[in-house]
Design a protein around this motif. Sequence first.
Motif, PDB file in Angstrom:
ATOM      1  N   UNK A 187       0.798  -1.229   0.000  1.00  0.00           N
ATOM      2  CA  UNK A 187       0.000   0.000   0.000  1.00  0.00           C
ATOM      3  C   UNK A 187       0.827   1.272   0.000  1.00  0.00           C
ATOM      4  N   UNK A 188       2.171   1.166   0.163  1.00  0.00           N
ATOM      5  CA  UNK A 188       3.018   2.373   0.183  1.00  0.00           C
ATOM      6  C   UNK A 188       3.280   2.846  -1.248  1.00  0.00           C
ATOM      7  N   UNK A 189       3.149   4.152  -1.480  1.00  0.00           N
ATOM      8  CA  UNK A 189       3.285   4.725  -2.821  1.00  0.00           C
ATOM      9  C   UNK A 189       4.758   4.941  -3.132  1.00  0.00           C
ATOM     10  N   UNK A 190       5.130   4.616  -4.386  1.00  0.00           N
ATOM     11  CA  UNK A 190       6.499   4.829  -4.841  1.00  0.00           C
ATOM     12  C   UNK A 190       6.821   6.324  -4.800  1.00  0.00           C
ATOM     13  N   UNK A 191       7.971   6.746  -4.182  1.00  0.00           N
ATOM     14  CA  UNK A 191       8.327   8.188  -4.166  1.00  0.00           C
ATOM     15  C   UNK A 191       8.411   8.795  -5.555  1.00  0.00           C
ATOM     16  N   UNK A 192       8.670   7.948  -6.572  1.00  0.00           N
ATOM     17  CA  UNK A 192       8.746   8.461  -7.941  1.00  0.00           C
ATOM     18  C   UNK A 192       7.422   9.094  -8.359  1.00  0.00           C
ATOM     19  N   UNK A 193       6.302   8.604  -7.794  1.00  0.00           N
ATOM     20  CA  UNK A 193       4.979   9.131  -8.130  1.00  0.00           C
ATOM     21  C   UNK A 193       4.891  10.610  -7.805  1.00  0.00           C
ATOM     22  N   UNK A 194       5.356  11.007  -6.597  1.00  0.00           N
ATOM     23  CA  UNK A 194       5.261  12.425  -6.194  1.00  0.00           C
ATOM     24  C   UNK A 194       6.254  13.286  -6.958  1.00  0.00           C
ATOM     25  N   UNK A 195       7.460  12.752  -7.238  1.00  0.00           N
ATOM     26  CA  UNK A 195       8.444  13.548  -7.976  1.00  0.00           C
ATOM     27  C   UNK A 195       7.941  13.867  -9.382  1.00  0.00           C
ATOM     28  N   UNK A 196       7.249  12.890 -10.021  1.00  0.00           N
ATOM     29  CA  UNK A 196       6.721  13.144 -11.355  1.00  0.00           C
ATOM     30  C   UNK A 196       5.574  14.143 -11.317  1.00  0.00           C
ATOM     31  N   UNK A 197       4.695  14.042 -10.297  1.00  0.00           N
ATOM     32  CA  UNK A 197       3.565  14.970 -10.202  1.00  0.00           C
ATOM     33  C   UNK A 197       4.032  16.397  -9.972  1.00  0.00           C
ATOM     34  N   UNK A 198       5.113  16.583  -9.180  1.00  0.00           N
ATOM     35  CA  UNK A 198       5.585  17.940  -8.868  1.00  0.00           C
ATOM     36  C   UNK A 198       6.057  18.683 -10.114  1.00  0.00           C
ATOM     37  N   UNK A 199       6.480  17.954 -11.150  1.00  0.00           N
ATOM     38  CA  UNK A 199       6.985  18.605 -12.361  1.00  0.00           C
ATOM     39  C   UNK A 199       6.061  18.443 -13.553  1.00  0.00           C
ATOM     40  N   UNK A 200       4.904  17.791 -13.384  1.00  0.00           N
ATOM     41  CA  UNK A 200       4.023  17.491 -14.518  1.00  0.00           C
ATOM     42  C   UNK A 200       2.967  18.572 -14.693  1.00  0.00           C
ATOM     43  N   UNK A 201       2.395  18.622 -15.912  1.00  0.00           N
ATOM     44  CA  UNK A 201       1.237  19.478 -16.173  1.00  0.00           C
ATOM     45  C   UNK A 201      -0.011  18.818 -15.586  1.00  0.00           C
ATOM     46  N   UNK A 275      19.922   9.991 -12.518  1.00  0.00           N
ATOM     47  CA  UNK A 275      19.073   9.015 -13.209  1.00  0.00           C
ATOM     48  C   UNK A 275      18.766   7.897 -12.221  1.00  0.00           C
ATOM     49  N   UNK A 276      17.498   7.781 -11.873  1.00  0.00           N
ATOM     50  CA  UNK A 276      17.074   6.796 -10.870  1.00  0.00           C
ATOM     51  C   UNK A 276      17.878   6.923  -9.582  1.00  0.00           C
ATOM     52  N   UNK A 277      18.159   8.157  -9.157  1.00  0.00           N
ATOM     53  CA  UNK A 277      18.848   8.408  -7.907  1.00  0.00           C
ATOM     54  C   UNK A 277      20.352   8.354  -7.993  1.00  0.00           C
ATOM     55  N   UNK A 278      20.937   8.024  -9.163  1.00  0.00           N
ATOM     56  CA  UNK A 278      22.387   7.923  -9.330  1.00  0.00           C
ATOM     57  C   UNK A 278      22.862   9.118 -10.130  1.00  0.00           C
ATOM     58  N   UNK A 279      23.934   9.774  -9.637  1.00  0.00           N
ATOM     59  CA  UNK A 279      24.443  10.965 -10.309  1.00  0.00           C
ATOM     60  C   UNK A 279      24.984  10.621 -11.690  1.00  0.00           C
ATOM     61  N   UNK A 280      24.680  11.469 -12.667  1.00  0.00           N
ATOM     62  CA  UNK A 280      25.067  11.248 -14.054  1.00  0.00           C
ATOM     63  C   UNK A 280      26.151  12.252 -14.428  1.00  0.00           C
ATOM     64  N   UNK A 281      27.324  11.780 -14.904  1.00  0.00           N
ATOM     65  CA  UNK A 281      28.328  12.742 -15.379  1.00  0.00           C
ATOM     66  C   UNK A 281      27.906  13.359 -16.697  1.00  0.00           C
ATOM     67  N   UNK A 282      28.224  14.618 -16.883  1.00  0.00           N
ATOM     68  CA  UNK A 282      27.855  15.290 -18.127  1.00  0.00           C
ATOM     69  C   UNK A 282      28.893  16.332 -18.470  1.00  0.00           C
ATOM     70  N   UNK A 283      28.839  16.808 -19.711  1.00  0.00           N
ATOM     71  CA  UNK A 283      29.732  17.869 -20.159  1.00  0.00           C
ATOM     72  C   UNK A 283      28.921  19.098 -20.485  1.00  0.00           C
ATOM     73  N   UNK A 284      29.568  20.263 -20.363  1.00  0.00           N
ATOM     74  CA  UNK A 284      28.914  21.533 -20.695  1.00  0.00           C
ATOM     75  C   UNK A 284      29.373  22.081 -22.034  1.00  0.00           C
ATOM     76  N   UNK A 285      30.248  21.350 -22.747  1.00  0.00           N
ATOM     77  CA  UNK A 285      30.795  21.838 -24.007  1.00  0.00           C
ATOM     78  C   UNK A 285      29.964  21.302 -25.163  1.00  0.00           C
TER      79      UNK A 285
END
Length: 1208
Positions: A187-201, A275-285
Amino acid sequence: MFRKSKVTEGTATGQDPDAENGKEVGIKKKSRVPGVMITQFIETLPEGKSHPDFTRKPIALTIQEGKFAFFKAIVTGDPQPTVSWSRNNGDVSDTSRYQTKYDPNSNEHTFEMPNVKSDQADTYKCFAANEYGQAVVTVVLNVIEVGFKKNKAQQQAAEATGGNFKTVLKRKSKIRPKSEEPVRKDGEIDPKFWELLLSADKKDYERICTEFGVTDFRWMLKKLNEMKKEREEEQAQFIKNLSNLKPIEVKADGTASFEIEMDLIEPSSSIFIYKDGVMVPYTKELGEKMKHSLNRVGKKYIFSLRDLMPDDAGLYQLDVGDVNIFSTEFKIPMVDFLVKIQEVKAVEREDAVFECVLSNPFSKILWFGKNLPLEQNDKYDIEVSEDKLIHRLVVKDCMIVDKGIYSCCAGIKSCNAWLVVEADKDAGKGKKSVRKTTRAGGSGMDLQKVAQEQQGKLEKQREERKEQIKAAAAAAPPPETPPAPAPTKAEPKAPKDPEPKIENEPAAVADPPAVEVVSTEPEITCGLSDVYALRGNPAELAVKMSMDCDGTWFKDGEQLTSGARIPITKDGTSHKLTIQSCGDDDSGLYRFVSGDNSTQGKITVGGVPEFDPDDLHKFSKPVIVRVGQNAAFKMPFPPQESLVVSWFKDGTEIKDGGGVKIVREPSHSRLMLRDCLRTDTGEIKIQLKNPFGVVEATSKLIVLDRPGPPEGPVETVETTSSIIEIKWNPPKDDGGSTVTNYIIERQQVGQSLWTKLGDVSADKTSFRDRNVTHGKKYNYRIYAENPEGLSDTLETADSIMAGIMILSGPPGAPTLVSASKTCIKLTWTPPEDDRGVPIIGYQVEKRKKDTNQWIALNSVNEPIEEVNYAVKDVTEGAEYEFRVSAINESGSGDPSPPSEMVCAKNPNMRPCFKDPEDFIVVRAGNSVRVKICYEAEPPPQITWLKDDEPISPWVNVINTEGMSQLVIPSSKRSDSAIYTIKAKNSVGEASFDIEVRVTDEPKTPGPVEIEQTVHGKVVISWAPSPDQELDDRLYYVVSQHDSNTRVWKTVADRLFTNTYTANNILPGRQYLFRIYAKNDMGLSDPSQSPTWGINNNRVPISSHGVNSSDICFERPPSILVPLKVHTPPKGYQLYMTCAVRGCPTPTVSWYLNDICINSDNNYYITNSFGVCSMFILRVRSIDSGDYKVVAVNPLGKAECSTKLIVRD
């Protein structure tokens, strides 16, 4: 020998792309200038070419806030390097704050910061790059803050640094990596549910709720609003505005991206991608070929993924600092193209069709035309079959401009094809072709048949999966009964590598699977896996077969037999090898063979990492440093393989980067914390981990600092007419050292001076002030002191008064001194009873008639010290009454009785004129304006007269309050007269005369005659100027010229006659005279006399056949000494000279960039007997340019020029 190394740029913690791939991109070289880092891009330089280098590097600068700060650098290299600047914590793109300049003459690159601010204090980098290499140098800018902002800025910097340290160590998001994700309850809701709602239309709420099985929408919306408020408060710490949130989607170029627009409060804030809670390396160039990139365009941030794979699916989140800003889920459906779109050739005004078939049903795919997304509209039809396998794009009414590449994307799969549009040859020349009903293109095959076959395959796969599920359920036996034979043959499972663990149980065993699968022939149902075992502990290897059979064990290729130390047992289908007490010799590769089946696993015997007791004791001692110093920890340990070294602070792992430096050597590890703050105090722990276990060593870091302020509020224990006693609480933070004492200071209300009263020991948190005056108020502040210095202050919230409040009695009622329309002056008498407390001043209040509100004219903190006051805040014609209160140290006392009503108006007075002019001269044709100011009450009647006669109708009179003006639009000489102004009211009258003279420049006097009466004297006479009769102020001026001096000089002035006698007329000289007429407008043109003084008695001299000629001294101008080039520094004096000659004396003019500067007050110009000089007190940048001197007389012109360069 050059050492190759990485060349990277600073990124956010944990997001350095080169840290993963170990890319070698340059060769480091040493510069002759210390502190310069050079990277050569190629091993061998071409002949004559060179990498960049600094011959002059920028110098560290400490400067006061508001001053002009700059760095200068000189670089070399072939080809010419490109120079750029950056800073560690921010950008330098704001041209109003950062300016880059280059001087080609001196080859200097300048980086300027006008009006430098405290937030620009940072470490700056200067980059010089060309195609063969790059040189980098760093320089520090320190900004000294002015005034009260200094302490505040230091406090904010300390708080910010502490906050950033915690940000690196802790993230507030509830989304955790799958390995760290806790088990959710029913019965416990996945935290991903609230994170998606906070940024969704809002339109996506229903879809997300359906996806996560949430049906109570009312409860969901209520909780979502609460979470949004909390999230917005957290985001407000880092961003000003957030808008245009676009979820992740696949683009036409095969990449996926999402974008947001946000306005960061601090441009240097760290941005993290998860991504899924794991930090993703990226470039700014933009040019980097890295999988993930984050590009910024203005306020828009675009995160992109390239080379899409199925593993890229997941929840992506963008954080600023430790606050989540945006979350979006990337879903990748398992779909591919069975039939791809093909090239289409269409004729103009014909429809073009692109078709494709998918491997799985898909409701909607993305279509793109020339990299732009296409939607259903009048131009495009997007069709989908009922089984959702066939997708079709129809480009209607094709035109030439429609040709190009069209593509479609389904999940991460895409395909593209050309649309070629040919001109309609049947259309007449210059006429528009007719719309066609035919369609071009298509796949060229029966798509319906392909879709039906695929539909059949999908249906068959679904049925097979159902049968497999039923078979697996039937093959699972009850716990008490032997398993039933399975209908399908099970494949042997490959051994898996277990994670290293400590063997605390009696034996290390690879667990068999819960379900056993039986086949008709012997097969391995559970094979061997690698095992890590502690020395002296038992270990066990187990193999399970599908049926009862024999097997053989091998170690490193040699067959093993059962013995006392290593017994080998068989129990039905289970085969076990047990090592009673593991030793180093037991490590090796073990293999079990049964018929044609075999499995193998590795046993590694080792021990838990250990510390030397002496090193452990030394490490456990606390490290004590002061604020701003570096703290270092070092821990030796025996070299081991597969050893992981981690450092922790207060239980949280810390990484290398920022102010943290971690060095890992084979036999030891070092931790350095740079520029420690008080908040860095805490437990420091090092952890050694290998597959056999973990060992830890703990130390403590103590950062000494000034103590925190004492805890408030300040309480008043006692207050009397002679004593005030206060108390407080010790500070929460003693700064790492014991507080030694408290210092108390006092300030009397109304004064700015703080006086030290004394100090008390640390065990006493109260103070009695015995030097107080009854009725006066005081403020107190307390400092805590330890060996590191004084704390910030704790001040009393409100002033404390000595004794009780005693207010003064009422003063006498105010009386009127004088009144006008702008000011009312009052006076009053002091109170009869001041009640024993001295009066320091008064407060005056006013009340307008017909109102009930009393308005204070001065505050209690600004008392009126005298017993009189001029009220200027009044409205003309309004009536007021006033009252006064006496002010003492306790405050404002009882008000006095109100005064009588006073009207703000001027008293009656006789008219009088204020500073009038009595004589005005005007040039004929100009307007005459006679302005007279007056004072009178009531307003007077104004009358103007001309020579005691009424003025003409065309003369304008403009009357305003306090002023009257007479205007004659176009004056004539006949307007000259005496004008009289008369002002009359009920009190009296006044008049004033003004003489107005209208004139013009006089005309030239008549012919001049000369007559000699006696030796040495001549009488000059002339005919009068035509204006003599019209202007009684006209007079004459006589100028004389003789052949000896060759200059004109005035010999007579203010002559009101038409004759003049000239004296000292010498024989042998020639004389000329000029007569000028002069009046109030100036001089007339001259009337010149005939030449006088020719010597008729001169003895002729024989020339002996040679013609003699008169000697002439006249000559054109010439430059004797020219100007010189000057290059003075900015702000210095400049003296520029040249020599000129000529006869007559030439007129000299100075020019700067061809603009005459003779009348410019910034240049002091003189001409002394041909020596022409120009002086500039302080040269400016705008003084640079080309200077020219031009000398002119009637015989010609000469000039010379030079250049002035002002150095910075």
